[in-house]
Design a protein around this motif. Structure first.
Motif, short mmCIF file in Angstrom:
data_model
loop_
_atom_site.label_atom_id
_atom_site.label_comp_id
_atom_site.label_asym_id
_atom_site.label_seq_id
_atom_site.Cartn_x
_atom_site.Cartn_y
_atom_site.Cartn_z
N UNK A 121 0.83 -1.20 0.00
CA UNK A 121 0.00 0.00 0.00
C UNK A 121 0.87 1.25 0.00
N UNK A 122 0.36 2.29 -0.63
CA UNK A 122 1.08 3.56 -0.64
C UNK A 122 1.07 4.16 0.76
N UNK A 123 2.23 4.64 1.19
CA UNK A 123 2.35 5.27 2.50
C UNK A 123 2.25 6.79 2.39
N UNK A 124 2.86 7.38 1.36
CA UNK A 124 2.80 8.83 1.19
C UNK A 124 3.09 9.18 -0.26
N UNK A 125 2.59 10.33 -0.68
CA UNK A 125 2.87 10.90 -1.99
C UNK A 125 3.08 12.39 -1.81
N UNK A 126 4.11 12.93 -2.44
CA UNK A 126 4.40 14.36 -2.36
C UNK A 126 4.33 14.96 -3.75
N UNK A 127 3.59 16.03 -3.85
CA UNK A 127 3.42 16.77 -5.10
C UNK A 127 4.21 18.06 -4.99
N UNK A 128 5.28 18.18 -5.78
CA UNK A 128 6.16 19.34 -5.73
C UNK A 128 5.93 20.23 -6.95
N UNK A 129 5.80 21.52 -6.71
CA UNK A 129 5.63 22.49 -7.78
C UNK A 129 6.84 23.42 -7.77
N UNK A 130 7.43 23.63 -8.93
CA UNK A 130 8.58 24.52 -9.07
C UNK A 130 8.21 25.68 -9.99
#
Length: 235
Positions: free
Chosen positions: A95-104
């Motif tokens: 199972x997925x534990x975390x996801x991070x969406x980064x914007x530059x």
């Protein structure tokens, strides 16, 4: 509150490679890093990125705050940016534990760098929090502060909402961190909205990166592959 139409977002299924792993018998914080692996087939098709879709914030679209937008026009322009993350459940794989969406965000000198002037949602702890609402103020800040001069929002389709936290507001590298909790697995779709402030005479651009992590006895970190990892948009 003035309701605005939430745009449909083009979707991009992400592929990942392992970026690192740590042993985590009592949590990843005290673990030592090991060598990364080469590929992550168990995450294939597990994360779908929507957007980005960006459009200028105009007095016509936001009549409640037309005076402020027109007053700022000589110095700054504002864009509303929509993104989403969809989590695809599969029987095989961890199972997925975390996801991070980064914007530059970026602009060529001598212009000031564009910044995340407002981020929504700022935090989600409750699975019933499915609306995206953000206020337009003299500072164009996120909903939750008194004395606003206008509020914008839209209803999202019902979905299971993961824990979410927005960070690095008022910077050029904002991000949303989504992490599964005891009651909130990473499932369904989560939309996020970013208000970008840029110099009036500069061309601003935005790129998006996604990382993910799974956790059992080992916490594995993954980075999305270059295509379609960096989705650029001219603001």
């Amino acid at each position: 509150m003035a309701h605005v139409q939430l745009p449909e977002l083009p979707e991009h299924t992400l592929s990942f490679v392992v970026d690192g792993r740590v042993r985590a018998p009592s949590g990843p914080e005290a673990a030592e890093e090991e060598e990364p692996e080469d590929e992550a087939p168990e995450l294939a098709g597990r994360v779908v990125l929507g957007g980005p879709v960006a459009f200028p914030m105009t007095a016509e679209r936001y009549p409640d705050v037309a005076a402020y937008i027109e007053q700022e026009a000589a110095h700054h322009r504002y864009h509303e940016v929509h993104l989403s993350v969809t989590f695809v459940e599969k029987q095989d794989g961890p199972p997925l534990h975390s996801v991070t969406l980064r914007v530059n965000l970026a602009a060529k000198a001598p212009a000031d760098q564009p910044i995340a002037w407002s981020m929504a949602p700022a935090r989600i702890d409750d699975p019933s929090q499915r609306d995206v609402q953000f206020e337009i103020k003299p500072q164009l800040k996120v909903a939750g502060i008194e004395a606003s001069i206008g509020m914008l929002g839209g209803n999202l389709p019902g979905s299971r909402t993961p824990f979410l936290r927005a960070t690095r507001e008022l910077r050029s590298d904002p991000r949303w961190e989504l992490k599964r909790t005891k009651n909130l697995p990473l499932a369904g779709t989560q939309r996020v909205v970013l208000v970008v402030r840029a110099d009036a005479g500069a061309v601003a651009t935005m790129a998006v990166e996604v990382t993910a992590a799974t956790r059992s006895s080992i916490l594995r970190r993954y980075r999305a592959l270059p295509t379609p990892l960096r989705l650029a948009a001219d603001l």
